[in-house]
Design an enzyme around this catalytic site. Sequence first.
Site, PDB file in Angstrom:
ATOM      1  CG  HIS A 197    -142.649 -71.473  -7.176  1.00 33.59           C
ATOM      2  ND1 HIS A 197    -142.462 -70.138  -7.467  1.00 33.59           N
ATOM      3  CD2 HIS A 197    -142.532 -71.571  -5.825  1.00 33.59           C
ATOM      4  CE1 HIS A 197    -142.237 -69.468  -6.348  1.00 33.59           C
ATOM      5  NE2 HIS A 197    -142.260 -70.319  -5.336  1.00 33.59           N
ATOM      6  CB  CYS A 233    -145.479 -69.948  -4.540  1.00 30.57           C
ATOM      7  SG  CYS A 233    -144.700 -68.873  -3.349  1.00 30.57           S
ATOM      8  CG  ASN A 286    -139.769 -67.542  -4.191  1.00 30.96           C
ATOM      9  OD1 ASN A 286    -140.770 -67.202  -4.804  1.00 30.96           O
ATOM     10  ND2 ASN A 286    -139.774 -68.498  -3.272  1.00 30.96           N
TER      11      ASN A 286
HETATM   12  O1  UT7 Z   1    -141.916 -69.925  -2.546  1.00 32.00           O
HETATM   13  C1  UT7 Z   1    -142.564 -70.455  -1.418  1.00 32.00           C
HETATM   14  C2  UT7 Z   1    -141.922 -71.724  -1.009  1.00 32.00           C
HETATM   15  N1  UT7 Z   1    -140.648 -71.452  -0.367  1.00 32.00           N
HETATM   16  C3  UT7 Z   1    -139.691 -72.365  -0.410  1.00 32.00           C
HETATM   17  O2  UT7 Z   1    -139.846 -73.383  -1.042  1.00 32.00           O
HETATM   18  C4  UT7 Z   1    -138.430 -72.115   0.410  1.00 32.00           C
HETATM   19  C5  UT7 Z   1    -137.969 -73.417   1.029  1.00 32.00           C
HETATM   20  N2  UT7 Z   1    -136.869 -73.268   1.993  1.00 32.00           N
HETATM   21  C6  UT7 Z   1    -135.635 -72.866   1.630  1.00 32.00           C
HETATM   22  O3  UT7 Z   1    -135.415 -72.533   0.488  1.00 32.00           O
HETATM   23  C7  UT7 Z   1    -134.527 -72.925   2.656  1.00 32.00           C
HETATM   24  O4  UT7 Z   1    -134.993 -73.598   3.811  1.00 32.00           O
HETATM   25  C8  UT7 Z   1    -133.985 -71.531   3.072  1.00 32.00           C
HETATM   26  C9  UT7 Z   1    -133.238 -70.916   1.895  1.00 32.00           C
HETATM   27  C10 UT7 Z   1    -135.111 -70.617   3.509  1.00 32.00           C
HETATM   28  C11 UT7 Z   1    -133.005 -71.648   4.229  1.00 32.00           C
HETATM   29  O5  UT7 Z   1    -131.970 -72.543   3.875  1.00 32.00           O
HETATM   30  P1  UT7 Z   1    -131.566 -73.753   4.831  1.00 32.00           P
HETATM   31  O6  UT7 Z   1    -130.506 -74.465   4.144  1.00 32.00           O
HETATM   32  O7  UT7 Z   1    -132.826 -74.494   5.175  1.00 32.00           O
HETATM   33  O8  UT7 Z   1    -130.952 -73.002   6.061  1.00 32.00           O
HETATM   34  P2  UT7 Z   1    -131.403 -72.988   7.600  1.00 32.00           P
HETATM   35  O9  UT7 Z   1    -132.560 -72.066   7.791  1.00 32.00           O
HETATM   36  O10 UT7 Z   1    -131.538 -74.386   8.114  1.00 32.00           O
HETATM   37  O11 UT7 Z   1    -130.115 -72.355   8.257  1.00 32.00           O
HETATM   38  C12 UT7 Z   1    -128.846 -73.006   8.227  1.00 32.00           C
HETATM   39  C13 UT7 Z   1    -127.794 -72.029   8.691  1.00 32.00           C
HETATM   40  C14 UT7 Z   1    -128.159 -71.345  10.000  1.00 32.00           C
HETATM   41  O12 UT7 Z   1    -126.963 -71.166  10.736  1.00 32.00           O
HETATM   42  P3  UT7 Z   1    -126.585 -72.125  11.965  1.00 32.00           P
HETATM   43  O13 UT7 Z   1    -127.719 -72.013  12.937  1.00 32.00           O
HETATM   44  O14 UT7 Z   1    -126.460 -73.509  11.385  1.00 32.00           O
HETATM   45  O15 UT7 Z   1    -125.305 -71.546  12.461  1.00 32.00           O
HETATM   46  C15 UT7 Z   1    -128.679 -70.014   9.563  1.00 32.00           C
HETATM   47  O16 UT7 Z   1    -128.535 -69.026  10.554  1.00 32.00           O
HETATM   48  O17 UT7 Z   1    -127.631 -70.989   7.721  1.00 32.00           O
HETATM   49  C16 UT7 Z   1    -127.787 -69.731   8.371  1.00 32.00           C
HETATM   50  N3  UT7 Z   1    -128.385 -68.793   7.434  1.00 32.00           N
HETATM   51  C17 UT7 Z   1    -127.656 -67.940   6.694  1.00 32.00           C
HETATM   52  N4  UT7 Z   1    -126.347 -67.718   6.600  1.00 32.00           N
HETATM   53  C18 UT7 Z   1    -125.935 -66.762   5.744  1.00 32.00           C
HETATM   54  C19 UT7 Z   1    -129.698 -68.626   7.151  1.00 32.00           C
HETATM   55  N5  UT7 Z   1    -129.840 -67.659   6.231  1.00 32.00           N
HETATM   56  C20 UT7 Z   1    -128.592 -67.223   5.934  1.00 32.00           C
HETATM   57  C21 UT7 Z   1    -128.102 -66.239   5.049  1.00 32.00           C
HETATM   58  N6  UT7 Z   1    -126.786 -66.054   4.980  1.00 32.00           N
HETATM   59  N7  UT7 Z   1    -128.918 -65.504   4.270  1.00 32.00           N
END
Ligand code: UT7
Length: 318
Positions: A245, A110, A275
């Site tokens: 980005h 990225c 993204n």
């Molecule tokens: O371009 C390269 C660089 N990439 C980045 O900079 C990405 C950086 N990371 C992120 O943007 C975020 O970490 C994500 C968008 C990937 C994930 O968001 P998050 O707020 O960190 O969520 P998480 O993975 O900690 O998950 C929190 C909750 C989980 O549920 P429980 O276990 O708390 O019940 C996940 O299962 O959100 C749930 N979850 C979703 N729910 C609905 C994860 N993805 C989804 C989804 N829809 N798509």
Amino acid sequence: MSFSVLGTGMYVPPKVVTNDDLSQIIDTNDEWIMQRVGIHERHFSEQETAAEMGYRAALAALENSGVRAEELDLILAASVSGETISPSVSCEIQGRLGVSCMTMDINAACSAFDFMLETAAGFFARKKVKKVLVVGTERLSRLIDWTDRSTCVIFADGAGAVVLGEGNGYIDAVFDVKGGLDVINIPQPVGSSPYYQRGQERKPCIHMRGQDTFKFAVTAICRDSVQVLERNGFSFDDVAYIVPHQANKRIIDFASAKLKVPKEKFYVNIDRFGNTSSASIPIALDEMNRRGMLKKGDLLLLPAFGGGLASAACLLRW
Ligand code: UT7
């Protein structure tokens, strides 16, 4: 001698997929995606390869700059999602343009757009080139694990390009690389060698530890931006726009709060494009350029971060 941007271009495939569309194939919803990532819709390829999209963005940038393809001395391209390792994406774009200049791919995920600008600056400094095409192009939909709802709602397809010519627009850039497989990893297939001792094979798709990437991203965007501004004697007040980005809207919001820089200074289009990795900054630049937002002399700060882990921030005068 450095370079200035002569023109910009972009291409995204016509197929638009909304959060509601995704919720038909995976357990997710518009509210979660909008709140946690800030994406409403994105484009996915139905037919175009990464090289094809890059070529179309290149044509748009050449047209916008008034430079003919035959004038190009160098083509730099980046993609983590090209269909072939060889020929490289830059070779494919060159072939489609029907020219014979040198080409080179840069793999910095990225952050690759900033790495390509710095590489181009070296060629200009040595007076080896007069016109350079830089393309970031991605068909990330082919690398998405469509059962992983934390990544399939983020990544998208598209291409952005700029044409560079001799000038004093490019000021400086800083880079930070911490090599490692843990946080973001896109493995290639291991192959079928009868001699290679096989271990635990991971699927050849994007594996990302989301929260670790998030923390790395906020730290990188703040540290790199301050560093490149300070060492060139500028402050955030001097910057017309920060064009980061587009990984997650919340990363940009966190950076804005931490740096105490108003949100309005950050250009954001992740809501419409998702993204697109190496393509996200040149796509944003093309939108801003065509909307007439960029005035000659405007100072732009381009922070990027992602797989590697690699990050960078470039300073560019429009
Ligand atoms: O371009 C390269 C660089 N990439 C980045 O900079 C990405 C950086 N990371 C992120 O943007 C975020 O970490 C994500 C968008 C990937 C994930 O968001 P998050 O707020 O960190 O969520 P998480 O993975 O900690 O998950 C929190 C909750 C989980 O549920 P429980 O276990 O708390 O019940 C996940 O299962 O959100 C749930 N979850 C979703 N729910 C609905 C994860 N993805 C989804 C989804 N829809 N798509």
